[in-house]
Design a protein around this motif. Structure first.
Motif, mmCIF file in Angstrom:
data_model
loop_
_atom_site.group_PDB
_atom_site.id
_atom_site.type_symbol
_atom_site.label_atom_id
_atom_site.label_comp_id
_atom_site.label_asym_id
_atom_site.label_seq_id
_atom_site.Cartn_x
_atom_site.Cartn_y
_atom_site.Cartn_z
ATOM 1 N N THR A 72 37.487 56.129 67.127
ATOM 2 C CA THR A 72 36.781 55.482 68.240
ATOM 3 C C THR A 72 36.579 53.995 67.940
ATOM 4 O OG1 THR A 72 35.675 57.549 68.789
ATOM 5 C CG2 THR A 72 34.669 55.531 69.625
ATOM 6 N N ALA A 73 36.158 53.682 66.721
ATOM 7 C CA ALA A 73 35.976 52.285 66.318
ATOM 8 C C ALA A 73 37.311 51.544 66.285
ATOM 9 C CB ALA A 73 35.293 52.211 64.959
ATOM 10 N N LEU A 74 38.360 52.223 65.835
ATOM 11 C CA LEU A 74 39.706 51.634 65.811
ATOM 12 C C LEU A 74 40.127 51.192 67.207
ATOM 13 C CD1 LEU A 74 42.541 51.082 64.510
ATOM 14 C CD2 LEU A 74 43.021 53.518 64.887
ATOM 15 N N LYS A 75 39.985 52.090 68.175
ATOM 16 C CA LYS A 75 40.360 51.764 69.565
ATOM 17 C C LYS A 75 39.502 50.610 70.097
ATOM 18 C CE LYS A 75 42.763 54.042 71.972
ATOM 19 N NZ LYS A 75 44.139 53.888 72.400
ATOM 20 N N ARG A 76 38.219 50.635 69.804
ATOM 21 C CA ARG A 76 37.312 49.575 70.262
ATOM 22 C C ARG A 76 37.703 48.229 69.635
ATOM 23 N NH1 ARG A 76 32.714 51.882 68.913
ATOM 24 N NH2 ARG A 76 32.688 50.951 66.854
ATOM 25 N N ASN A 77 38.021 48.218 68.346
ATOM 26 C CA ASN A 77 38.378 46.975 67.663
ATOM 27 C C ASN A 77 39.717 46.420 68.139
ATOM 28 O OD1 ASN A 77 36.000 47.048 66.217
ATOM 29 N ND2 ASN A 77 36.924 48.071 64.451
ATOM 30 N N ILE A 78 40.661 47.301 68.420
ATOM 31 C CA ILE A 78 41.955 46.866 68.955
ATOM 32 C C ILE A 78 41.751 46.154 70.291
ATOM 33 C CG2 ILE A 78 44.121 47.707 69.971
ATOM 34 C CD1 ILE A 78 44.034 49.928 67.758
ATOM 35 N N ALA A 79 40.913 46.731 71.139
ATOM 36 C CA ALA A 79 40.626 46.119 72.443
ATOM 37 C C ALA A 79 39.874 44.800 72.278
ATOM 38 C CB ALA A 79 39.832 47.085 73.317
ATOM 39 N N ALA A 80 38.886 44.772 71.392
ATOM 40 C CA ALA A 80 38.077 43.560 71.195
ATOM 41 C C ALA A 80 38.924 42.398 70.682
ATOM 42 C CB ALA A 80 36.933 43.847 70.221
ATOM 43 N N GLU A 81 39.923 42.702 69.865
ATOM 44 C CA GLU A 81 40.791 41.660 69.303
ATOM 45 C C GLU A 81 42.010 41.375 70.193
ATOM 46 O OE1 GLU A 81 40.202 39.730 66.664
ATOM 47 O OE2 GLU A 81 38.267 40.712 66.389
ATOM 48 N N LYS A 82 42.100 42.086 71.325
ATOM 49 C CA LYS A 82 43.162 41.875 72.314
ATOM 50 C C LYS A 82 44.572 42.021 71.723
ATOM 51 C CE LYS A 82 40.256 38.816 75.143
ATOM 52 N NZ LYS A 82 39.099 39.561 74.882
ATOM 53 N N VAL A 83 44.767 43.112 70.961
ATOM 54 C CA VAL A 83 46.083 43.392 70.389
ATOM 55 C C VAL A 83 46.617 44.753 70.859
ATOM 56 C CG1 VAL A 83 45.865 41.881 68.359
ATOM 57 C CG2 VAL A 83 45.021 44.232 68.237
ATOM 58 N N GLU A 84 46.150 45.174 72.051
ATOM 59 C CA GLU A 84 46.561 46.481 72.575
ATOM 60 C C GLU A 84 48.073 46.600 72.727
ATOM 61 O OE1 GLU A 84 44.330 44.440 74.131
ATOM 62 O OE2 GLU A 84 42.693 45.602 74.983
ATOM 63 N N GLY A 85 48.745 45.504 73.052
ATOM 64 C CA GLY A 85 50.194 45.542 73.233
ATOM 65 C C GLY A 85 50.973 45.646 71.940
ATOM 66 N N LEU A 86 50.307 45.415 70.821
ATOM 67 C CA LEU A 86 50.988 45.449 69.531
ATOM 68 C C LEU A 86 50.594 46.637 68.658
ATOM 69 C CD1 LEU A 86 50.854 41.650 68.625
ATOM 70 C CD2 LEU A 86 52.865 42.981 69.265
ATOM 71 N N VAL A 87 49.420 47.209 68.894
ATOM 72 C CA VAL A 87 48.945 48.321 68.060
ATOM 73 C C VAL A 87 48.891 49.599 68.884
ATOM 74 C CG1 VAL A 87 47.097 49.202 66.588
ATOM 75 C CG2 VAL A 87 47.538 46.739 66.674
ATOM 76 N N GLU A 88 49.613 50.613 68.432
ATOM 77 C CA GLU A 88 49.577 51.939 69.045
ATOM 78 C C GLU A 88 48.784 52.842 68.105
ATOM 79 O OE1 GLU A 88 50.013 55.061 71.545
ATOM 80 O OE2 GLU A 88 50.786 53.064 71.980
ATOM 81 N N ALA A 89 47.592 53.233 68.532
ATOM 82 C CA ALA A 89 46.724 54.063 67.694
ATOM 83 C C ALA A 89 46.882 55.534 68.066
ATOM 84 C CB ALA A 89 45.274 53.632 67.861
ATOM 85 N N SER A 90 46.974 56.373 67.039
ATOM 86 C CA SER A 90 47.075 57.820 67.235
ATOM 87 C C SER A 90 46.046 58.510 66.367
ATOM 88 C CB SER A 90 48.461 58.326 66.842
ATOM 89 O OG SER A 90 49.448 57.748 67.649
ATOM 90 N N ARG A 91 45.332 59.463 66.957
ATOM 91 C CA ARG A 91 44.410 60.272 66.164
ATOM 92 C C ARG A 91 45.228 61.387 65.548
ATOM 93 N NH1 ARG A 91 40.495 64.578 67.444
ATOM 94 N NH2 ARG A 91 39.387 64.792 65.482
ATOM 95 N N ALA A 92 45.669 61.155 64.321
ATOM 96 C CA ALA A 92 46.596 62.083 63.679
ATOM 97 C C ALA A 92 46.465 62.002 62.169
ATOM 98 C CB ALA A 92 48.029 61.748 64.081
ATOM 99 N N ILE A 93 46.934 63.060 61.525
ATOM 100 C CA ILE A 93 46.992 63.125 60.065
ATOM 101 C C ILE A 93 48.453 62.950 59.664
ATOM 102 C CG2 ILE A 93 46.753 64.633 58.059
ATOM 103 C CD1 ILE A 93 44.449 66.010 59.581
ATOM 104 N N ILE A 94 48.696 62.120 58.673
ATOM 105 C CA ILE A 94 50.035 61.944 58.112
ATOM 106 C C ILE A 94 49.974 62.469 56.683
ATOM 107 C CG2 ILE A 94 51.856 60.310 57.512
ATOM 108 C CD1 ILE A 94 51.285 60.370 60.485
ATOM 109 N N SER A 95 50.928 63.299 56.326
ATOM 110 C CA SER A 95 50.915 63.887 54.995
ATOM 111 C C SER A 95 52.323 64.023 54.454
ATOM 112 C CB SER A 95 50.256 65.269 55.050
ATOM 113 O OG SER A 95 50.331 65.898 53.795
ATOM 114 N N ASP A 96 52.450 63.985 53.143
ATOM 115 C CA ASP A 96 53.741 64.240 52.521
ATOM 116 C C ASP A 96 53.865 65.713 52.115
ATOM 117 O OD1 ASP A 96 51.973 64.350 50.427
ATOM 118 O OD2 ASP A 96 53.081 62.994 49.137
ATOM 119 N N TYR A 97 52.873 66.513 52.473
ATOM 120 C CA TYR A 97 52.886 67.933 52.139
ATOM 121 C C TYR A 97 53.585 68.726 53.231
ATOM 122 C CZ TYR A 97 51.341 72.716 51.393
ATOM 123 O OH TYR A 97 51.310 74.067 51.213
#
Length: 110
Positions: A72-97
């Motif tokens: 939630t904070a990530l999405k809010r900060n992306i919007a506040a810094e006006k970089v929505e066109g460059l940052v694609e945020a996903s609520r996801a887990i990345i693992s090498d397992y």
């Protein structure tokens, strides 16, 4: 076709630079721009500090964060810094397992 360029950056290196007073993220971003990186993957993006720095350097960023409050904070900060066109945020887990109980490399929580 350009090959994918991966920049290994260890926790040990980050700690060493923090102890000696260097801002390792700014060094990493400068290096990435110098070698021509156009895309960054921020795995465990938390609140987006590094994602925003990469975006402001002109890179596209895929940011992954599984924690609800951090996402939630990530999405809010992306919007506040006006970089929505460059940052694609996903609520996801990345693992090498990949094994019992793991069907995919990326487990989306959306």
């Amino acid at each position: 076709m350009n090959p994918i360029k991966l920049i290994p950056f260890s926790t040990r290196e980050a700690i060493r630079r923090a102890l000696f007073g260097k801002n390792h993220f700014h060094d990493l971003i400068k290096f990435a721009v110098q070698i021509g990186c156009r895309v960054a993957f921020d795995v465990g993006a938390q609140r987006g500090y590094e994602s925003i720095l990469f975006a402001k350097a002109g890179m596209k960023v895929a940011a992954f964060e599984p924690d609800v409050s951090n996402f939630t904070a990530l999405k809010r900060n992306i919007a506040a810094e006006k970089v929505e066109g460059l940052v694609e945020a996903s609520r996801a887990i990345i693992s090498d397992y990949c094994g019992p109980g793991s069907d995919t490399f990326i487990l989306s929580l959306r």
